[in-house]
Design a protein around this motif. Structure first.
Motif, PDB file in Angstrom:
ATOM      1  N   ARG A   2     -17.015 -66.836  20.802  1.00 49.68           N
ATOM      2  CA  ARG A   2     -17.173 -65.449  21.331  1.00 49.68           C
ATOM      3  C   ARG A   2     -15.950 -64.785  21.401  1.00 49.68           C
ATOM      4  N   LYS A   3     -16.003 -63.309  21.088  1.00 48.46           N
ATOM      5  CA  LYS A   3     -14.856 -62.570  21.236  1.00 48.46           C
ATOM      6  C   LYS A   3     -14.257 -62.622  22.322  1.00 48.46           C
ATOM      7  N   ALA A   4     -12.971 -62.686  22.524  1.00 51.92           N
ATOM      8  CA  ALA A   4     -12.207 -62.689  23.636  1.00 51.92           C
ATOM      9  C   ALA A   4     -10.712 -61.864  23.149  1.00 51.92           C
ATOM     10  N   GLY A   5      -9.979 -61.683  24.324  1.00 46.49           N
ATOM     11  CA  GLY A   5      -8.508 -61.349  23.889  1.00 46.49           C
ATOM     12  C   GLY A   5      -7.472 -62.136  24.584  1.00 46.49           C
ATOM     13  N   GLN A   6      -6.205 -61.949  24.390  1.00 45.25           N
ATOM     14  CA  GLN A   6      -5.051 -62.548  24.918  1.00 45.25           C
ATOM     15  C   GLN A   6      -3.897 -61.767  24.975  1.00 45.25           C
ATOM     16  N   ILE A   7      -3.118 -61.818  26.338  1.00 44.05           N
ATOM     17  CA  ILE A   7      -2.065 -61.211  26.555  1.00 44.05           C
ATOM     18  C   ILE A   7      -0.895 -62.091  25.895  1.00 44.05           C
ATOM     19  N   VAL A   8       0.205 -61.338  25.026  1.00 41.10           N
ATOM     20  CA  VAL A   8       1.215 -62.126  24.532  1.00 41.10           C
ATOM     21  C   VAL A   8       2.474 -61.520  25.031  1.00 41.10           C
ATOM     22  N   LEU A   9       3.360 -62.388  25.788  1.00 40.87           N
ATOM     23  CA  LEU A   9       4.624 -61.973  26.102  1.00 40.87           C
ATOM     24  C   LEU A   9       5.699 -62.402  25.167  1.00 40.87           C
ATOM     25  N   LYS A  10       6.051 -61.436  24.397  1.00 43.06           N
ATOM     26  CA  LYS A  10       7.236 -62.174  23.130  1.00 43.06           C
ATOM     27  C   LYS A  10       8.440 -61.857  23.763  1.00 43.06           C
ATOM     28  N   PRO A  49      11.451 -66.877  17.415  1.00 41.45           N
ATOM     29  CA  PRO A  49      10.494 -66.048  18.307  1.00 41.45           C
ATOM     30  C   PRO A  49       9.544 -67.186  18.976  1.00 41.45           C
ATOM     31  N   PHE A  50       9.389 -66.576  20.432  1.00 42.27           N
ATOM     32  CA  PHE A  50       8.417 -67.453  21.299  1.00 42.27           C
ATOM     33  C   PHE A  50       7.688 -66.485  21.927  1.00 42.27           C
ATOM     34  N   ALA A  51       6.530 -67.098  22.494  1.00 43.87           N
ATOM     35  CA  ALA A  51       5.640 -66.211  23.350  1.00 43.87           C
ATOM     36  C   ALA A  51       4.991 -66.998  24.369  1.00 43.87           C
ATOM     37  N   ALA A  52       4.731 -66.401  25.433  1.00 37.25           N
ATOM     38  CA  ALA A  52       3.982 -67.077  26.628  1.00 37.25           C
ATOM     39  C   ALA A  52       2.563 -66.091  26.569  1.00 37.25           C
ATOM     40  N   ARG A  53       1.563 -67.011  26.352  1.00 31.29           N
ATOM     41  CA  ARG A  53       0.120 -66.633  26.129  1.00 31.29           C
ATOM     42  C   ARG A  53      -0.546 -66.748  27.296  1.00 31.29           C
ATOM     43  N   PHE A  54      -1.777 -65.438  27.410  1.00 30.61           N
ATOM     44  CA  PHE A  54      -2.445 -65.766  28.582  1.00 30.61           C
ATOM     45  C   PHE A  54      -3.862 -65.041  27.851  1.00 30.61           C
ATOM     46  N   HIS A  55      -4.584 -66.199  27.612  1.00 34.69           N
ATOM     47  CA  HIS A  55      -5.989 -66.020  26.785  1.00 34.69           C
ATOM     48  C   HIS A  55      -7.014 -65.439  28.092  1.00 34.69           C
ATOM     49  N   LEU A  56      -7.538 -64.453  27.607  1.00 32.85           N
ATOM     50  CA  LEU A  56      -8.390 -63.969  28.667  1.00 32.85           C
ATOM     51  C   LEU A  56      -9.934 -64.462  28.349  1.00 32.85           C
ATOM     52  N   HIS A  57     -10.756 -64.744  29.548  1.00 30.61           N
ATOM     53  CA  HIS A  57     -12.120 -65.200  29.420  1.00 30.61           C
ATOM     54  C   HIS A  57     -12.953 -64.038  28.689  1.00 30.61           C
ATOM     55  N   PRO A  58     -13.888 -64.309  27.944  1.00 30.22           N
ATOM     56  CA  PRO A  58     -14.582 -63.540  27.258  1.00 30.22           C
ATOM     57  C   PRO A  58     -15.153 -62.146  28.378  1.00 30.22           C
ATOM     58  N   ALA A  95      -3.823 -59.196  22.059  1.00 31.88           N
ATOM     59  CA  ALA A  95      -4.328 -59.186  20.748  1.00 31.88           C
ATOM     60  C   ALA A  95      -5.606 -59.906  20.912  1.00 31.88           C
ATOM     61  N   ALA A  96      -6.395 -60.153  19.660  1.00 29.54           N
ATOM     62  CA  ALA A  96      -7.643 -60.767  19.575  1.00 29.54           C
ATOM     63  C   ALA A  96      -7.698 -62.167  19.664  1.00 29.54           C
ATOM     64  N   SER A  97      -8.729 -62.854  20.403  1.00 27.64           N
ATOM     65  CA  SER A  97      -8.699 -64.225  20.589  1.00 27.64           C
ATOM     66  C   SER A  97     -10.048 -64.643  20.457  1.00 27.64           C
ATOM     67  N   ALA A  98     -10.402 -65.836  20.527  1.00 24.32           N
ATOM     68  CA  ALA A  98     -11.747 -66.398  20.573  1.00 24.32           C
ATOM     69  C   ALA A  98     -12.044 -67.260  21.902  1.00 24.32           C
ATOM     70  N   HIS A  99     -13.040 -67.481  22.261  1.00 26.98           N
ATOM     71  CA  HIS A  99     -13.354 -68.343  23.433  1.00 26.98           C
ATOM     72  C   HIS A  99     -14.944 -69.213  22.869  1.00 26.98           C
ATOM     73  N   PHE A 100     -14.652 -70.604  23.071  1.00 26.39           N
ATOM     74  CA  PHE A 100     -16.073 -71.371  22.490  1.00 26.39           C
ATOM     75  C   PHE A 100     -17.036 -71.595  23.707  1.00 26.39           C
ATOM     76  N   ASP A 101     -18.168 -71.484  23.409  1.00 23.48           N
ATOM     77  CA  ASP A 101     -19.141 -71.732  24.372  1.00 23.48           C
ATOM     78  C   ASP A 101     -20.489 -72.440  23.719  1.00 23.48           C
ATOM     79  N   HIS A 102     -20.583 -73.655  24.057  1.00 21.86           N
ATOM     80  CA  HIS A 102     -21.643 -74.565  23.186  1.00 21.86           C
ATOM     81  C   HIS A 102     -21.148 -74.556  21.833  1.00 21.86           C
ATOM     82  N   GLY A 103     -19.846 -74.609  21.391  1.00 12.70           N
ATOM     83  CA  GLY A 103     -19.442 -74.683  20.128  1.00 12.70           C
ATOM     84  C   GLY A 103     -19.637 -73.246  19.397  1.00 12.70           C
ATOM     85  N   GLN A 104     -20.051 -72.188  20.093  1.00 15.65           N
ATOM     86  CA  GLN A 104     -20.112 -70.967  19.435  1.00 15.65           C
ATOM     87  C   GLN A 104     -18.803 -70.183  19.883  1.00 15.65           C
TER      88      GLN A 104
END
Length: 580
Positions: free
Chosen positions: A552-560, A497-506, A541-550
């Motif tokens: 934040r909840k974010a999402g990602q688009i996964v093309l499989k 399996p492989f995937a092209a991922r596009f992580h979304l900004h929070p 899918a769910a993801s995370a984005h770091f701001d000052h080390g913290q």
């Protein structure tokens, strides 16, 4: 000197493979233990005390923005640092109180609170922030002033010496003769210790800059000696760390910005001492400023790659205020390994280089060919934005934490772990070693091809082709997995399996259309963009984005999809503006 000789003796132990990571880790671990014993000994503590400084000279200016409101909170007895807080009351001692987290303790012992506290303002003819800072400095000295492995580590010393140097004259204006004498001795001892700290060889240049600034602040021969020692190291290191296009050798845009701040402070301090900045320093300032413009995207923030966060626009403006009419940045940073594509509404930054290696890879990420996309002024596609401020979350340095392609559960490189990481730091290993790029700027758009060998252990290379269509204001992409040594297509079938991922900004949100393939993305401006594709399956899918080390909840688009390593495979996609 004794510690260094013993460490060199043990690091060359003949039964180990010379130059191997294990032998280097064992040598570094032994050296650290020997140094720790030596640094805490009375003879060493005496050596860094002499000669005693005679007073203060320069008042260097740090261009970084300050937050007086944070300083006023400290005056009120509330100290907030790195996502944690301590309620101390007006006379509480944070150094004799358990910190809520290690990140809080680091910021506390780095004196990250000092610039804000000093900027809190004057009350009734005196600087209340400076008076409170002097009391806090006395509290620190009482508990940690002699020696402590954590508080006197290079990790804490580097920024503490910098902050003390920049605030010293302001603190002295509010202190008694005894307090000023203690302050100058503290600064001299810690600057001398910083010269000897070997825990982060990737920070050699930054630490030499800090030592030189401290030397400018200390008067007479003690200060001159630190200046000479620091400038000697700077001359040796600066052209190695500041690349020809202004990028930092670690490939972190934020690391380059922070070094620019420090060099501007150094330039100011040397000028106050009547010493011209070395030509290499002036050249580095110009290059770093140019790189900062290159890495600043249309939303006003930095591109977030290789351990660097996005950084607020106010901080970037402060770094460029000395040269706000600088030249327009280029579209390629060939030394740093980045390409920028610019259209009417779309702006793309692409990682087109080999990750840093060795000591410079402590924050490098295994994310070759990763991209960030700004649509208008909305950053829609980004990465997880991991930085060292996030502590031990090193999984976010792997391939699937950025907007690039990943195969199976693996990664195109990995950070060290266990004993090796403890001794050397979390170096990145097994990353891409060969990255080829081709760029063609045409009248109607820009073509960019990036090919890397990060998946060579699977017998595959990843080719990412981008075309920014300026006429139609759209981005077309093709991610291909190509066999390095094509095998027999008629042999046993093995699929990965492989995937092209596009992580979304929070601040971005996405939804899948009724066709189960197309994805509609919207940012804060509420302008819609369609991500269309020919993947086998599409998921948000769910993801995370770091701001000052913290995080934040974010999402990602996964093309499989799936790939046969002997044959290869591809996914095509297109980002285009939604009608209306």
């Amino acid at each position: 000197m004794v510690a260094e000789r013993i460490a060199r003796l043990f690091s060359g132990f003949p039964a180990l493979p010379r130059g191997g990571i294990l032998s280097r880790a064992i040598g570094a671990n032994i050296k650290r233990h020997v140094e720790r014993e030596w640094f805490g000994s009375p003879p060493h503590r005496l050596l860094i005390t002499l000669p005693r400084p005679g007073g203060l000279a320069a008042r260097p200016h740090d261009p970084r923005p300050v937050d007086p409101e944070h300083g006023r909170k400290i005056l009120a007895g509330i100290m907030t640092l790195s996502g944690g807080a301590l309620r101390l009351g007006e006379a509480g001692d944070p150094f004799d109180t358990p910190s809520p987290s290690r990140r809080f303790a680091l910021a506390l012992h780095r004196f990250d609170w000092l610039p804000d506290l000093v900027a809190a303002g004057s009350q009734e003819g005196h600087n209340a922030g400076a008076r409170r800072a002097l009391r806090l400095l006395d509290d620190w000295r009482r508990v940690f002033g002699r020696w402590n492995a954590f508080s006197w580590s290079g990790e804490c010393l580097e920024r503490r010496v910098f902050h003390l140097a920049c605030a010293a004259r302001t603190l002295a204006s509010e202190g008694s003769d005894a307090e000023v004498a203690d302050l100058t001795l503290d600064l001299a001892r810690q600057a001398r210790q910083l010269l000897k700290a070997s825990d982060a060889p990737d920070r050699t240049l930054e630490r030499a800059v800090t030592v030189t600034i401290a030397g400018c602040v200390l008067a007479d021969r003690p200060g001159e000696r630190l200046i000479d020692q620091g400038l000697k190291i700077i001359a040796r290191e600066i052209d190695r760390i500041v690349l020809g296009d202004g990028g930092h050798a670690s490939r972190s845009p934020e690391a380059g910005l922070e070094l620019l701040f420090d060099l501007l402070t150094l330039d100011d301090a040397l000028g106050q001492r009547g010493r011209p900045s070395p030509e290499a320093v002036s050249r580095a300032i110009d290059r770093l400023a140019s790189a900062t413009r290159f890495f600043t995207l249309a939303d006003g923030q930095l591109a977030a790659f290789h351990g660097g966060e996005a950084v607020p626009s106010t901080r970037i403006a402060a770094a460029l205020a000395h040269d706000d009419a600088g030249p327009r940045p280029p579209f390629s940073a060939s030394h740093s390994g980045y390409e920028r594509l610019q259209g009417a509404s779309l702006q793309i930054m692409a990682d087109a280089g080999i990750p840093a290696t060795g000591v410079l890879s402590r924050a490098a990420c295994a994310q070759p060919a990763a991209i960030e996309i700004v649509c208008g002024k909305d950053r829609l596609i980004t990465s997880c934005g991991w930085s060292p401020e996030a502590g031990g979350a090193h999984a976010f340095r792997l391939s699937d934490a950025a907007s690039t392609l990943s195969v199976g559960d693996g990664s195109a490189g990995r950070p060290l772990s266990g004993f090796r990481a403890h001794a050397l730091g979390p170096w990145l290993v097994d990353g891409a070693t060969d990255v080829q790029i081709k760029r063609h700027d045409a009248e109607n758009g820009v073509w960019l091809d990036v090919v890397h060998d990060g998946w060579r252990r699977l017998g595959l290379s990843h080719a990412r082709r981008l075309f920014l269509d300026i006429t139609h204001d759209e981005l077309r992409g093709e991610d291909s997995l190509i066999p390095i040594a094509p095998g027999d297509a008629a042999g046993p079938r093995r699929y990965l399996p492989f995937a092209a991922r596009f992580h979304l900004h929070p601040d971005a949100r996405a939804s899948i259309a009724r066709d189960g393939k197309s994805v509609l993305i919207r940012g804060p401006s509420n302008v819609g963009w369609w991500l269309r594709n020919d993947a086998v399956d599409v998921e948000i899918a769910a993801s995370a984005h770091f701001d000052h080390g913290q995080a934040r909840k974010a999402g990602q688009i996964v093309l499989k999809s799936q790939v046969r390593p002997e044959v290869g495979a591809k996914i095509r996609w297109k980002l285009t503006r939604a009608e209306g």
